[in-house]
Structure formats: C-alpha cells, structure tokens
Design a protein around this motif. Sequence first.
Motif, mmCIF file in Angstrom:
data_model
loop_
_atom_site.group_PDB
_atom_site.id
_atom_site.type_symbol
_atom_site.label_atom_id
_atom_site.label_comp_id
_atom_site.label_asym_id
_atom_site.label_seq_id
_atom_site.Cartn_x
_atom_site.Cartn_y
_atom_site.Cartn_z
ATOM 1 N N MET A 26 0.800 -1.100 -0.135
ATOM 2 C CA MET A 26 -0.035 -0.237 0.016
ATOM 3 C C MET A 26 0.849 1.315 -0.195
ATOM 4 S SD MET A 26 -3.290 -0.721 0.037
ATOM 5 C CE MET A 26 -3.907 0.970 0.681
ATOM 6 N N LEU A 27 1.930 1.131 0.352
ATOM 7 C CA LEU A 27 2.960 2.341 0.475
ATOM 8 C C LEU A 27 2.968 3.095 -0.782
ATOM 9 C CD1 LEU A 27 4.739 4.036 2.486
ATOM 10 C CD2 LEU A 27 6.533 2.709 1.789
ATOM 11 N N PRO A 28 3.541 2.433 -1.885
ATOM 12 C CA PRO A 28 3.276 3.404 -3.168
ATOM 13 C C PRO A 28 2.042 3.952 -3.695
ATOM 14 C CG PRO A 28 4.359 1.266 -3.712
ATOM 15 C CD PRO A 28 3.648 1.119 -2.331
ATOM 16 N N LEU A 29 0.953 3.391 -3.144
ATOM 17 C CA LEU A 29 -0.399 3.974 -3.420
ATOM 18 C C LEU A 29 -0.429 5.158 -2.607
ATOM 19 C CD1 LEU A 29 -2.510 0.745 -3.774
ATOM 20 C CD2 LEU A 29 -1.465 2.200 -5.343
ATOM 21 N N LEU A 30 -0.202 5.131 -1.267
ATOM 22 C CA LEU A 30 -0.382 6.321 -0.243
ATOM 23 C C LEU A 30 0.554 7.307 -0.867
ATOM 24 C CD1 LEU A 30 -0.408 4.263 3.027
ATOM 25 C CD2 LEU A 30 -2.401 5.318 1.733
ATOM 26 N N TRP A 31 1.771 6.891 -1.193
ATOM 27 C CA TRP A 31 2.716 8.044 -1.754
ATOM 28 C C TRP A 31 1.958 8.831 -3.070
ATOM 29 C CZ3 TRP A 31 5.540 8.664 -6.450
ATOM 30 C CH2 TRP A 31 6.862 9.743 -6.327
ATOM 31 N N VAL A 32 1.416 8.124 -3.797
ATOM 32 C CA VAL A 32 0.864 8.573 -5.055
ATOM 33 C C VAL A 32 -0.516 9.487 -4.461
ATOM 34 C CG1 VAL A 32 -0.678 8.374 -6.886
ATOM 35 C CG2 VAL A 32 1.310 6.984 -6.622
ATOM 36 N N LEU A 33 -1.170 9.241 -3.623
ATOM 37 C CA LEU A 33 -2.194 9.856 -3.032
ATOM 38 C C LEU A 33 -1.732 11.235 -2.444
ATOM 39 C CD1 LEU A 33 -5.294 10.142 -2.536
ATOM 40 C CD2 LEU A 33 -4.985 8.943 -0.447
ATOM 41 N N ALA A 34 -0.700 10.864 -1.575
ATOM 42 C CA ALA A 34 -0.273 12.296 -0.922
ATOM 43 C C ALA A 34 0.338 13.073 -1.809
ATOM 44 C CB ALA A 34 0.744 11.796 0.114
ATOM 45 N N LEU A 35 1.108 12.713 -2.869
ATOM 46 C CA LEU A 35 1.683 13.692 -3.695
ATOM 47 C C LEU A 35 0.522 14.560 -4.534
ATOM 48 C CD1 LEU A 35 4.904 11.922 -5.242
ATOM 49 C CD2 LEU A 35 4.676 13.580 -3.391
ATOM 50 N N SER A 36 -0.585 13.780 -4.964
ATOM 51 C CA SER A 36 -1.449 14.382 -5.507
ATOM 52 C C SER A 36 -2.209 15.596 -4.828
ATOM 53 C CB SER A 36 -2.556 13.451 -5.803
ATOM 54 O OG SER A 36 -3.618 13.261 -4.604
ATOM 55 N N PHE A 37 -2.073 16.007 -3.348
ATOM 56 C CA PHE A 37 -2.432 16.889 -2.705
ATOM 57 C C PHE A 37 -1.197 17.814 -2.625
ATOM 58 C CE2 PHE A 37 -5.382 13.752 -1.623
ATOM 59 C CZ PHE A 37 -6.646 14.445 -1.872
ATOM 60 N N LYS A 38 0.106 17.843 -3.311
ATOM 61 C CA LYS A 38 1.203 18.473 -2.974
ATOM 62 C C LYS A 38 1.393 19.743 -4.195
ATOM 63 C CE LYS A 38 3.088 16.871 0.967
ATOM 64 N NZ LYS A 38 3.353 17.839 2.097
ATOM 65 N N PRO A 39 1.741 21.102 -3.678
ATOM 66 C CA PRO A 39 2.019 21.893 -4.666
ATOM 67 C C PRO A 39 3.028 21.518 -5.849
ATOM 68 C CG PRO A 39 1.743 22.740 -2.572
ATOM 69 C CD PRO A 39 2.232 21.343 -2.397
ATOM 70 N N ASN A 40 2.869 21.781 -7.044
ATOM 71 C CA ASN A 40 3.863 21.417 -8.106
ATOM 72 C C ASN A 40 5.000 22.127 -7.739
ATOM 73 O OD1 ASN A 40 2.453 19.587 -9.657
ATOM 74 N ND2 ASN A 40 1.354 21.216 -10.200
ATOM 75 N N GLU A 41 5.128 23.351 -7.291
ATOM 76 C CA GLU A 41 6.280 24.008 -6.888
ATOM 77 C C GLU A 41 7.263 23.440 -5.899
ATOM 78 O OE1 GLU A 41 3.255 25.266 -6.591
ATOM 79 O OE2 GLU A 41 3.093 26.400 -8.540
#
Length: 278
Positions: A26-41
């Motif tokens: 599940m860790l890669p999935l959580l990583w993808v989910l978390a990065l989707s809420f991060k500013p691109n900058e």
Amino acid sequence: MTPMLRKGWFDRAVMAALVLLAALWMLPLLWVLALSFKPNELLMVRTDVFLAPPYTLANYADILQTSAVFRWLGNSALVAALQTLGVLVLSSLAGYGFARCEFPGRRWLFPLVLFGLAVPSQSVFIPLHRLFSDWGLQNTYAGLALPGLAAPFGVFLMTQYFKAVPIDLEEAAMLDNASRFKTFFKVVLPLTLPAQATLGIFTFLACWNDYLWPLVIATKPEMYTLTRGLASTQTNFAQSEGLGFLMAQAVFAGAPVLMIYLFFQKHLVTAVAGTGRS
C-alpha cells in the motif's frame, strides 16, 4: 508448549507477515495519493516530505477545469460498460457450451481459445486498426469496445465455473420439460453470479485502464477515453514540472474502479473457490 499453542503462535506470525506485506504494497499507493495534494512548486524541489504540509486541491481543480474531462469520463464509463456486458454474455454462452454441450471440434476448439491468452494484444493492433478503419468504425464507441469482446480468459473462467455446477440441477429441470436455454437462463446462470462479478471486475478494469487501443482508434478529442484524454493534457516536462498534477490524474482515473472493486470484492473469493471445485 502444546501443539495448539504452537499453532496459535504460528497463525499470529503468518498474520503479522501478511499485514506487513500489505502495508508495503500500500505504501506506493499512499505516496501517489499524498503527492496529488502537494503543490507542484514544492515537488520540483523534493518529493520525500509527502506527509508534511502544505497541502492543496489545485491539482484536482486543474483536472476539473479541463472542459472535456467529464466527456472523457463518460466515454470511458460507456465503453467499459458495453465491453463488460458483451464479455459477460459471450463468455457465459461459450463457457456453458464448452462445459455441457457436445459438438464437433469441441476438444480442439477449447485449447485454441486458450491459445488466445498467449497472443499479445499489441501484436494485432495493425490489422485491427485497418479492419476497423475500413468498416468506418474509427472514432466510434463500437470501435473502442468491440476488440475487447474477444476474451479467452472469460471463456476459461466461465467454463470452469459451469463445470463446478452440479449437473443434477439441469437434469431435474429438463425432466420438468424445460428447454436447454430455459435451463441455462433460469437454473444455471444465477448460480454463476460470483464468477460473473469477478469477470466483470477484471473486464471493466482492463477496459478502463486501456490506453494503447484508444490511442490508435480515437483521434478526435470528443471520443477520447479518460486515460487518453488525461494523457493529452500533459506537457513534455510533466514529470519535472507537474508531478502533483500527474498523481492527481492517477487518483482521479483510478477512483471509480476502486469503488467498483470494493463493492464486488466479496464475490472474488467465491468465484476462485468455485473454479477449484471442478
């Protein structure tokens, strides 16, 4: 230590190992989910602080601001639904025929169908594209959905499941003057709902996530599926300048399939157990 106590400790150790493996999966999935809420900058500088603020919904807002995104979502849903329905109907009929009916060539035709599992879909893209173009099916829903109706896995799954259904039920129905088709639709088919749900999930998932076939058969933006459409919005430097946007696209495209899987997951184990009884 008694054998019963040793078995209890062994079961706990196995469960702990399974929980650990599930967490790692599940860790890669959580990583993808978390990065989707991060500013691109921020992600242009570092990507290892995905659990710490700041957070933003801008990546999802960028997706929804794309004027055609809901059209693409509807296209994917329609094509996946049509393909899933077609596969369920054809695989059920073919599976019942192979499991219960005797006809000339049955012994060599079933292995020939299974041989289709070894043929990569990419290897037939060129003849398929030429065929569908000659038929005028490019940029149509039929052109998007029809190739997926050839489902050797579906035929195999339904054949094995029909073999696991007791034949006494069919014989009892036929003694009551029920025809072969009535026996199939009224008696046998309802018993295969777990296998139908499993096959439906796999088919819907494969069609929803398909990118290569829509890439070659859909050239007009209004006929793009969700995967094709979202890919068309990415820039050449999306991986370095829009990582959060990419992760949001992955979450947005995967969420509907995840919800469908969670709804039907109880049928998966039942279907697998049913095929093992043949």
